[in-house]
Design a protein around this motif. Structure first.
Motif, mmCIF file in Angstrom:
data_model
loop_
_atom_site.group_PDB
_atom_site.id
_atom_site.type_symbol
_atom_site.label_atom_id
_atom_site.label_comp_id
_atom_site.label_asym_id
_atom_site.label_seq_id
_atom_site.Cartn_x
_atom_site.Cartn_y
_atom_site.Cartn_z
ATOM 1 N N TYR A 43 0.963 -1.242 0.118
ATOM 2 C CA TYR A 43 0.046 -0.161 -0.004
ATOM 3 C C TYR A 43 0.839 1.160 0.090
ATOM 4 N N LYS A 44 0.607 1.935 -0.967
ATOM 5 C CA LYS A 44 1.846 3.327 -1.338
ATOM 6 C C LYS A 44 0.955 4.736 -1.118
ATOM 7 N N ARG A 45 1.669 5.503 -0.231
ATOM 8 C CA ARG A 45 1.177 6.839 -0.337
ATOM 9 C C ARG A 45 2.122 7.938 -0.504
ATOM 10 N N GLU A 46 1.911 8.891 -1.268
ATOM 11 C CA GLU A 46 3.069 9.849 -1.579
ATOM 12 C C GLU A 46 2.234 11.327 -1.678
ATOM 13 N N LEU A 47 3.067 12.001 -1.351
ATOM 14 C CA LEU A 47 2.870 13.541 -1.412
ATOM 15 C C LEU A 47 3.822 14.158 -2.165
ATOM 16 N N LYS A 48 3.306 14.633 -3.390
ATOM 17 C CA LYS A 48 4.396 15.091 -4.431
ATOM 18 C C LYS A 48 4.308 16.441 -4.570
ATOM 19 N N PHE A 49 5.525 17.402 -4.686
ATOM 20 C CA PHE A 49 5.384 18.654 -5.155
ATOM 21 C C PHE A 49 6.530 18.863 -6.026
ATOM 22 N N SER A 50 6.388 19.831 -7.123
ATOM 23 C CA SER A 50 7.472 19.838 -8.169
ATOM 24 C C SER A 50 7.268 21.461 -8.748
#
Length: 750
Positions: A376-383
């Motif tokens: 189970y994956k969770r990601e918070l991305k900012f670019s």
């Protein structure tokens, strides 16, 4: 006598206020008259322009007229009584010499471009069911879009999907000239609705001299670039498997530009069990002209995407019931939930008569959640990132030159967590990573018009990239760790030559290098390992092409042959737990031929059947491993995994003066090797689809279109996106059988 006087008095208002207006219809580019154009105005009989492009209309008040012609885009104009007017028509793209593309930062007709370029127009996007780009892109030679599940795309340009078990990798994507590919090398193409794309240009093969790392190619997508009228529009579509999609849009002109807004919502239960999709997309765009020398464009995109992943099947499961999901997928709620906000701004400035600058900036924020069978994956991305270029057009030693200098930079940070999956709920954390990716490049390109028909291009870029992985939680090792990998500056050159043989034909040749470092998802895999030894792919491509138009643009041919030598090819394999891993596989030889031929059998504005066009697209990709040994097996000489040697697309398009149209498409795909050993293949298949519709403009203000169609009319059993080198022989992602769709579109100009 009294009756005559009364009769004259009765008609006096008509004589007093009805005025004759002469309109002259001209080609927007050549200023030549448009003969036999159809002029429609509410309450009056239709008119046809004469041999000098003119027609005369009686008007008593302002009125809207709709002008149409088989060779031009339909246009609506407002006329005033007693005011003669010239009306300009935009020619439909038919002859190669009329197709202007922006590839390699060079706005030139396709006939003068020294590269393999395909263009997907708005008309081509809407030849099919309006739920995805898949079918329209697949009509172009050398391009294959796969959909392993609804909204789960994988794109292969000349076989570039081998290292992409899912998602879009090894291909650079731009949206409205702003980078859309993330700094980590992946592209969330499924965030876009079809209404967010008007036209697309696709460069096939290495294009790093201008666009940075990537061996597959470049996709440049554009939404509508200018607001030309005040308009409200809406459309609704339905189809098999619970498909429902609606869209509403508003265009508003301003004093120095315009804004447009649209919202689209698409839902489907899916062909297979556990394959539902729900996507909501909002776009707000602005186009402004602060001065005669400046143009500013802004884009705001919010996408809320939720789709289920049914998983791959074995051959036995596929034959038993292709609609079933992989056992465990539904129980573990295998799916993706992704919310993304993307904002960009572009500024174009004509500094002097000879120098121009275009600068674009963007920012993106994404919440990503992916329960899968194994984890189970969770990601918070900012670019964020940007691109700028300076263009100088001048003459050196009496030779016209075009010099382009620029650069691109992207930075991304992700907080990524991986958990166990207990019945679709995140369980104990396995590892927590802070991921930082940086990539950028400088580029230079010089175009020299050596003669009126010869253009020489010299270009190169200097590329760098780096990623850092800081692991604060590691349940397996018990201690934090850090890893980093940087790729030193790599120079990627390109040499190209275009020779125009006459006004309607040209040949071109090019030699271009390619460089593609592994993405962070290929180095940092789902089970927690970090493979810092994975090397970047490097290649060189040799290409020759010929383009020609015949019979005044009625017949067009675009053909190319190429040889691409790729070293350190990245391929996939699975471990004992079924986790997809990556490794370098020696080298590959990729030889190919791509041909596009279209011809208009009928083009007559005054006839009932005013256009009949046939198109053929052939792809021959004869790719093989040159030097590849793995696990004691020698795969040298085997076909490249996941690539069909031959494919053929045939299209028939009919349009009538009454507004009826028919789009018919046939696609043949050769058998596809599904593993490196070449002992498992997907069978060849034929896909047939059709769309029948009717479109009309009423009173110069209302646009109406009704359509319906069918896909996979032959009810073929096939997989549109196989799992390659699959664990436990789960290769197949079954695509829908015969299915139906339909819809209605309404627009109102105000």
């Amino acid at each position: 006598m009294k009756k005559i006087i009364l009769l004259c008095f009765f008609f006096l208002p008509v004589w007093a206020y009805s005025q004759q207006v002469t309109i002259t219809i001209l080609d927007e580019e050549s200023r030549e008259p448009v003969v036999a154009a159809l002029v429609r105005i509410a309450g009056q009989s239709n008119l046809i322009t004469n041999d000098i492009g003119q027609a005369t209309i009686n008007l008593s008040e302002n009125a809207r007229v709709v002008v149409s012609h088989v060779s031009f885009e339909d246009r609506t104009y407002v006329l005033q009584p007693n005011v003669d007017k010239e009306l300009l028509m935009t020619r439909k793209i038919s002859a190669l010499g009329e197709v202007v593309v922006s590839a390699f930062e060079s706005d030139r007709p396709l006939l003068q471009q020294a590269a393999a370029i395909s263009r997907v127009s708005e008309r081509e996007l809407y030849r099919f069911n309006e739920t995805s780009i898949v079918q329209a892109f697949n009509t172009k030679p050398g391009i294959r879009v796969e959909e392993r599940a609804p909204a789960s795309y994988r794109i292969s340009i000349r076989g570039s999907s081998l290292r992409a078990p899912f998602g879009v990798r090894n291909i650079k994507v731009y949206w409205n000239d702003i980078p859309f590919t993330s700094p980590d090398g992946t592209t969330p193409l499924n965030l876009l609705d079809l209404s967010n794309i008007q036209n697309t240009e696709i460069i096939k093969g290495p294009a790093g001299s201008i666009y940075g790392a990537g061996n597959g190619g470049v996709i440049s997508m554009y939404s509508r670039q200018q607001v030309t009228e005040n308009r409200i529009s809406s459309d609704v579509a339905v189809g098999d498997f619970g498909l429902y999609r609606y869209r509403i849009g508003v265009d508003q002109q301003l004093e120095n530009g315009g804004i447009s807004a649209s919202y689209a919502h698409q839902k489907s239960e899916g062909y297979r069990d556990h394959s539902a999709v729900d996507r909501k997309v909002f776009q707000l765009a602005g186009h402004y002209f602060p001065s005669a020398k400046q143009r500013i464009s802004t884009q705001l995109l919010y996408s809320d995407l939720d789709y289920q992943i049914p998983g791959a099947l074995t051959e036995a499961q596929f034959l038993e019931n292709p609609r079933q999901a992989r056992p465990g997928s539904a129980d573990q709620n295998s799916s993706i939930v992704q919310k993304s906000l993307y904002a960009g701004i572009s500024h174009q400035y004509q500094i002097t008569d000879k120098i121009e600058n275009v600068t674009s900036l963007y920012m993106e924020n994404t919440e990503f959640e992916n329960p899968f069978i194994l984890d189970y994956k969770r990601e918070l991305k900012f670019s964020y990132g940007g691109r700028t270029k300076f263009i100088l057009e001048d003459r050196w030693a009496n030779i016209p030159v075009r010099l382009i200098l620029g650069g691109e930079y992207q930075f991304g940070r992700s907080s990524a967590q991986n958990f166990g999956n207990r019945s679709g709920v995140a369980d104990t954390i396995r590892f927590n990573d802070d991921l930082v990716t940086t990539q950028g490049f400088l580029f230079q390109q010089l175009e020299m018009e050596l003669t009126n028909s010869t253009i020489l291009t010299l270009a190169l870029s200097e590329n760098f990239s780096r990623f850092d992985i800081n692991r604060s939680i590691d349940a397996q090792r018990g201690v934090p760790s850090a890893a980093e990998r940087s790729f030193p500056p790599v120079v990627i050159p390109r040499l190209a030559l275009s020779q125009q043989l006459n006004s309607t034909s040209a040949v071109h040749g090019s030699i271009s290098a390619g460089f593609s470092p592994p993405t962070i998802d290929e180095v940092r895999t789902n089970e927690g390992s970090i493979n810092l030894g994975l090397e970047a792919e490097r290649g060189i491509n040799y290409e020759l092409g010929y383009r020609a138009g015949f019979a005044e643009g009625r017949v067009n041919l675009d053909a190319s042959i190429f040889y691409f030598r790729l070293d350190e090819t990245i391929t996939t394999f699975t471990n004992e737990q079924g986790v997809v891993l990556f490794r370098n596989a020696g080298s590959t030889d990729q030889r190919g031929a791509e041909v596009l031929l279209d011809y208009a059998l009928i083009r007559n504005q005054t006839a009932f059947l005013n256009e009949m066009k046939i198109t053929h697209a052939f792809t021959g990709h004869y790719f093989q491993f040159r030097d590849y040994e793995s696990g004691g097996n020698d795969f040298s000489g085997n076909q490249l995994t996941g690539v069909a040697p031959n494919s053929l697309v045939n299209q028939l398009d009919l349009t009538t003066r009454a507004g009826l149209y028919l789009n018919f498409t046939h696609q043949y795909v050769d058998e596809i090797p599904l593993n490196d050993a070449n002992n498992v293949f997907q069978n060849s298949y034929h896909l047939v689809s059709a769309r029948l519709g009717w479109r009309r403009t009423f009173a110069g203000q209302w646009d109406l279109e009704l359509y319906g169609g069918a896909e996979n009319l032959l009810d073929e059993a096939y997989s549109l996106g196989n799992d390659l080198n699959a664990f436990a022989n789960r290769y197949y992602q079954p695509a829908p059988g015969r299915n139906w769709f339909g819809g209605v579109k309404v627009g109102f100009r105000y």
